[in-house]
Motif scaffolding. Structure first.
Motif, PDB file in Angstrom:
ATOM      1  N   LEU A   1      31.667  37.706  36.983  1.00  0.00           N
ATOM      2  CA  LEU A   1      32.822  36.818  36.999  1.00  0.00           C
ATOM      3  C   LEU A   1      32.504  35.489  36.332  1.00  0.00           C
ATOM      4  O   LEU A   1      33.329  34.934  35.613  1.00  0.00           O
ATOM      5  CB  LEU A   1      33.285  36.581  38.443  1.00  0.00           C
ATOM      6  N   VAL A   2      31.303  34.962  36.592  1.00  0.00           N
ATOM      7  CA  VAL A   2      30.914  33.695  35.965  1.00  0.00           C
ATOM      8  C   VAL A   2      30.940  33.837  34.454  1.00  0.00           C
ATOM      9  O   VAL A   2      31.454  32.989  33.728  1.00  0.00           O
ATOM     10  CB  VAL A   2      29.513  33.246  36.441  1.00  0.00           C
TER      11      VAL A   2
ATOM     12  N   ILE B   1      34.597  33.982  33.226  1.00  0.00           N
ATOM     13  CA  ILE B   1      35.248  32.684  33.219  1.00  0.00           C
ATOM     14  C   ILE B   1      34.735  31.835  32.068  1.00  0.00           C
ATOM     15  O   ILE B   1      35.502  31.168  31.384  1.00  0.00           O
ATOM     16  CB  ILE B   1      35.040  31.956  34.565  1.00  0.00           C
TER      17      ILE B   1
ATOM     18  N   ILE C   1      36.378  32.967  28.966  1.00  0.00           N
ATOM     19  CA  ILE C   1      37.796  32.627  28.904  1.00  0.00           C
ATOM     20  C   ILE C   1      38.005  31.168  28.534  1.00  0.00           C
ATOM     21  O   ILE C   1      38.815  30.837  27.684  1.00  0.00           O
ATOM     22  CB  ILE C   1      38.488  32.900  30.268  1.00  0.00           C
ATOM     23  N   ILE C   2      37.245  30.285  29.198  1.00  0.00           N
ATOM     24  CA  ILE C   2      37.591  28.884  28.975  1.00  0.00           C
ATOM     25  C   ILE C   2      36.797  28.208  27.862  1.00  0.00           C
ATOM     26  O   ILE C   2      37.220  27.195  27.343  1.00  0.00           O
ATOM     27  CB  ILE C   2      37.484  28.048  30.274  1.00  0.00           C
TER      28      ILE C   2
END
Lengths: 133, 335
Positions: A15-16, A19, A22-23
């Motif tokens: 997940l890290v 993210i 994504i950003i």
């Protein structure tokens, strides 16, 4: 460590990474279909006009313009009600809430090769950059 | 004068210490109350004749409804606390990932043409409440409600006062904007600074919710917990905070403020900003009352730790965005 904790640790790591992707992904100029195609950079009567649409962010996110030509920035809005309206251009000390529909012309002056102008929404979440070469 | 030391359970923050010390000192015959958070003990002096056991029982009754208890013998430690972190972190991260994906997807990129009526203002409020503004305003609401719900039983009142303050504040300030125009504006720089302050608060609260402060000898400055006492127990503080959200950086709010400004009358300004605030209410109510209801359930520790992770993520994001907005750093994150 029990198996459950190992599994959760792997999920956390994944997940890290997601993210981060994504950003932190560098902005690309993907234009969504509803946004009208704008002629981004046009020179007329010796003045260079760079057009950027402000709605749900700025489009195009990256523009290229010619150096050593007097330049004006045209911010277009079309039923815009989000953060892109409150525009801040640090380099020229510009800070204004744009009208929700319309065109706002901003004088950028004449820039030299290698300089760039960055515009940010007041929350810092949307931005665009114009590179001069 | 007799000195007694009791074991205390249920303490997890500095405001607990202040509360217990205040409440016990108020009892007749009790003085010099001192709570040691690290060792979980309470020491006091008393002129009374009760035995230590009787004293423990009677004093516990005064602090029991806030979740604390005094005992003579060391209570059996509940093991639930630690294991939860491993689940809370991925849950929090998943929520953050969904949030950022949603923002980046551009689903919310719908233009609204025509003049703004109170009805359109309400719709814009609904959209705003799930947009990137959620990171600042929503994140702040979540962090404050989660912290208040975790620390005290009567959390409904401050939350209600907050929402009341926000709705009334938006309506009245909107009306004022309609009449006297730009005089109310605090400027874009001040707004961005306020947003930075809010993001720092969120980061601190996020760390507190996740439990970093419990595990170390680090504690938040006492001033912050005096602030929370006032939030939980007075009427004015949560109400004013609700009004204060009017000035937080949120592009939607600012666009609406400009519209109210140009609307020309107190009534129209009031209706526009009031409708906008009502539009943002469902989401904010969900975050705040949702926190309050989770606080009572058995999954409370998991909820608070996950909420802490989410708040930390949103707070960091808002912090970096705020720095970019001020031009201090180049925007690292673009939605």
């Amino acid at each position: 460590m029990e198996a459950k904790k190992i599994a959760l640790a792997i999920v956390t790591f994944a997940l890290v990474v997601c993210i981060a992707i994504i950003i932190l992904r560098a902005p690309t100029n993907t234009v969504s279909p509803e946004v009208q195609q704008v002629d981004a950079v046009v020179v007329k009567d010796g003045i260079q006009y760079v057009t950027i649409l402000a709605r749900g962010g700025y489009t195009p996110k990256i523009s290229s313009a010619e150096a050593n030509v007097p330049t004006k920035l045209i911010m277009q809005t079309d039923g815009t009600y989000d953060c892109s309206l409150s525009l801040v251009i640090q380099a020229i000390g510009y800070q204004k809430i744009l009208p929700s529909t319309g065109e706002e012309v901003i004088d950028l002056g004449t820039l030299t090769s290698g300089q760039s102008i960055r515009g940010v929404c007041s929350m810092g979440m949307y931005s665009f950059v114009i590179n001069f070469t | 004068m007799k000195d007694y030391t009791f074991h205390v359970s249920g303490t997890h923050c500095a405001s607990c210490k202040i509360f217990i010390e205040d409440t016990l000192t108020e009892q007749t015959g009790i003085s010099h109350v001192c709570v040691d958070l690290k060792h979980k003990t309470v020491s006091l002096e008393t002129t009374l004749d009760e035995t230590q056991g009787e004293l423990a029982e009677r004093l516990t009754a005064t602090i029991q409804q806030n979740g604390y208890a005094l005992s003579v013998l060391e209570p059996v430690e509940k093991k639930q606390g630690d294991g939860v972190v491993w689940l809370a972190v991925p849950i929090g991260l998943a929520v953050l990932a969904l949030f950022f994906l949603f923002q980046k997807s551009g689903i919310l990129n719908i233009g609204l043409g025509g003049t703004v009526t109170p009805v359109t203002a309400l719709i814009i409020g609904l959209i705003a409440s799930v947009s990137s503004c959620l990171a600042v305003v929503g994140g702040l609401v979540l962090s404050l409600s989660a912290t208040i719900s975790r620390d005290s039983q009567n959390d409904t009142r401050p939350i209600l006062l907050f929402h009341g303050g926000r709705l009334l504040g938006f309506a009245v300030l909107g009306g004022i904007l309609g009449v006297i125009g730009g005089a109310l504006s605090i400027g874009l720089t001040a707004t961005t600074l306020l947003g930075l302050l809010a993001s720092v608060v969120m980061i601190l609260l996020g760390l507190n919710l996740v439990g970093i402060f419990e595990k170390s000898t680090l504690t938040l400055p006492l001033g912050i917990f005096k602030f929370f006492r006032s939030m939980e127990h007075t009427t004015l503080a949560p109400f004013l905070l609700g009004v204060g959200t009017f000035f937080l950086p949120c592009g939607f709010t600012q666009a609406m403020q400009v519209t109210a400004l140009s609307s020309g009358s107190f009534l129209s300004g009031l209706l526009i900003m009031g409708a906008f605030a009502i539009g943002t209410l469902p989401m904010l109510a969900l975050l705040s009352f949702g926190s309050a209801s989770f606080a009572q359930s058995k999954h409370a520790p998991l909820f608070f730790k996950s909420a802490g992770v989410v708040v930390l993520g949103l707070g960091s994001f808002a912090f970096l965005a705020g720095l970019a907005g001020l031009g201090i750093i180049n925007p690292l994150i673009t939605l």
